[in-house]
Design a protein around this motif. Structure first.
Motif, PDB file in Angstrom:
ATOM      1  N   UNK A  33       0.826  -1.210   0.000  1.00  0.00           N
ATOM      2  CA  UNK A  33       0.000   0.000   0.000  1.00  0.00           C
ATOM      3  C   UNK A  33       0.854   1.252   0.000  1.00  0.00           C
ATOM      4  N   UNK A  34       0.463   2.218  -0.793  1.00  0.00           N
ATOM      5  CA  UNK A  34       1.032   3.553  -0.701  1.00  0.00           C
ATOM      6  C   UNK A  34       0.189   4.314   0.320  1.00  0.00           C
ATOM      7  N   UNK A  35       0.810   4.639   1.454  1.00  0.00           N
ATOM      8  CA  UNK A  35       0.127   5.382   2.514  1.00  0.00           C
ATOM      9  C   UNK A  35       0.510   6.847   2.366  1.00  0.00           C
ATOM     10  N   UNK A  36      -0.433   7.663   1.916  1.00  0.00           N
ATOM     11  CA  UNK A  36      -0.170   9.084   1.684  1.00  0.00           C
ATOM     12  C   UNK A  36      -0.797   9.920   2.790  1.00  0.00           C
ATOM     13  N   UNK A  37       0.000  10.806   3.339  1.00  0.00           N
ATOM     14  CA  UNK A  37      -0.511  11.799   4.281  1.00  0.00           C
ATOM     15  C   UNK A  37      -0.334  13.172   3.664  1.00  0.00           C
ATOM     16  N   UNK A  38      -1.446  13.889   3.501  1.00  0.00           N
ATOM     17  CA  UNK A  38      -1.384  15.269   3.030  1.00  0.00           C
ATOM     18  C   UNK A  38      -1.438  16.164   4.260  1.00  0.00           C
ATOM     19  N   UNK A 107      -8.708  18.801   2.603  1.00  0.00           N
ATOM     20  CA  UNK A 107      -8.510  19.160   3.997  1.00  0.00           C
ATOM     21  C   UNK A 107      -7.206  18.531   4.489  1.00  0.00           C
ATOM     22  N   UNK A 108      -6.733  19.012   5.597  1.00  0.00           N
ATOM     23  CA  UNK A 108      -5.576  18.417   6.256  1.00  0.00           C
ATOM     24  C   UNK A 108      -5.880  18.278   7.746  1.00  0.00           C
ATOM     25  N   UNK A 109      -5.336  17.215   8.373  1.00  0.00           N
ATOM     26  CA  UNK A 109      -4.573  16.131   7.746  1.00  0.00           C
ATOM     27  C   UNK A 109      -5.494  15.185   6.989  1.00  0.00           C
ATOM     28  N   UNK A 110      -4.998  14.630   5.920  1.00  0.00           N
ATOM     29  CA  UNK A 110      -5.779  13.747   5.061  1.00  0.00           C
ATOM     30  C   UNK A 110      -4.937  12.529   4.709  1.00  0.00           C
ATOM     31  N   UNK A 111      -5.401  11.357   5.143  1.00  0.00           N
ATOM     32  CA  UNK A 111      -4.741  10.098   4.787  1.00  0.00           C
ATOM     33  C   UNK A 111      -5.440   9.478   3.586  1.00  0.00           C
ATOM     34  N   UNK A 112      -4.654   9.013   2.635  1.00  0.00           N
ATOM     35  CA  UNK A 112      -5.169   8.260   1.502  1.00  0.00           C
ATOM     36  C   UNK A 112      -4.329   6.993   1.390  1.00  0.00           C
ATOM     37  N   UNK A 113      -4.973   5.831   1.494  1.00  0.00           N
ATOM     38  CA  UNK A 113      -4.286   4.546   1.485  1.00  0.00           C
ATOM     39  C   UNK A 113      -4.696   3.777   0.243  1.00  0.00           C
ATOM     40  N   UNK A 114      -3.722   3.438  -0.573  1.00  0.00           N
ATOM     41  CA  UNK A 114      -3.978   2.718  -1.832  1.00  0.00           C
ATOM     42  C   UNK A 114      -5.036   3.436  -2.674  1.00  0.00           C
ATOM     43  N   UNK A 115      -5.000   4.757  -2.640  1.00  0.00           N
ATOM     44  CA  UNK A 115      -5.934   5.546  -3.428  1.00  0.00           C
ATOM     45  C   UNK A 115      -7.280   5.773  -2.768  1.00  0.00           C
TER      46      UNK A 115
END
Length: 256
Positions: A33-38, A107-115
């Motif tokens: 998984x690509x774990x993205x935190x904005x 918005x922040x913080x925003x997590x997006x996991x596997x899209x």
């Protein structure tokens, strides 16, 4: 099919007086998984999310089941503190990913996991629980060979899709690479976090993309970074379809 173990292989060669570092990383066939935190240094609610992402440093599944990347957005800069890690491209990525998932606004913080937009952080859930909820089997192995020297930062990628993965050979996959800054800190002077010292892990210091080509039943690409593009301690890479930013497979690891 049994998942391969993520590996990092190190070799060093000397050409003249220039030291060249070469490392190899493999995802394995199951999904990573690509774990993205904005996030943003200008957002008062972001430091707890940054701390949550930093907890992944101690996970045995780091770079095996997930690859964390913190993208700093620039829309909080208007409050008086310019986030040194933020770019308009990262902001555009967040808006596009949320739009692809059917969400409006950002918005922040925003997590997006596997899209997928993941709000478990606000409910006190672990990031790894989110990773498990979106995990898939039999994606295919993504391999990257990373080389660096005083004058070179190069990633060679090979994606070998599993037989069960449907990929249109006539539409190129897109390789993305983001070098990651580790153990970073900032003394914030203005904005919502003024007079605070903030700490960051897995920060995207750059983000480059290139179309891959299909050769011998594999997708391949080579991506070069500018000489002084980054001083990274880790590398992340992922692939997506040409018409979407949602990651298909990811890989990453520490670099010397």
């Amino acid at each position: 099919m049994k998942k391969l173990i993520t590996s990092g292989l190190l070799t060093i060669a000397i050409f003249g007086q220039q030291q060249v570092l070469a490392e190899t990383f493999n995802s394995g066939v199951n999904s990573v998984a690509l774990v993205e935190l904005f996030s943003s240094e200008g957002c008062h609610s972001c430091p707890p999310a940054d701390e949550k992402l930093s907890e992944l440093l101690d996970s045995p599944n780091l770079f095996k089941k997930f690859v964390p990347v913190a993208f700093h957005v620039d829309y909080w800069d208007r409050l008086g503190w310019k986030d040194p890690f933020a770019t308009p491209e990262y902001t555009a990525r967040q808006y596009t990913l949320l739009s692809e998932g059917g969400s409006k606004g950002a918005y922040t913080p925003n997590f997006i996991i596997s899209g997928n937009e993941w709000k478990g952080f606000f409910r006190g859930r672990s990031i790894e629980s989110g990773v498990d909820s979106f995990a898939k089997n039999s994606i295919g192995n993504l391999k990257i060979d990373y080389q660096s020297s005083d004058s070179l930062h190069e990633v060679k990628a090979v994606f070998s899709p599993d037989k069960g993965l449907i990929v249109d050979k006539n539409k190129p996959l897109i390789l993305s690479v983001a070098p990651l800054g580790m153990g970073l800190k900032s003394n914030v002077k203005r904005g919502e976090n003024r007079n605070k010292q903030l700490y960051h892990e897995f920060v995207a210091l750059d983000w480059q993309k290139i179309a891959m080509t299909f050769e011998n039943n594999q997708w391949v690409a080579t991506l070069n970074f500018p000489k002084d593009a980054h001083k990274a301690q880790a590398i992340s890479a992922w692939i997506s379809n040409s018409n979407s930013l949602i990651p298909i497979q990811a890989v990453g690891g520490y670099i010397k």
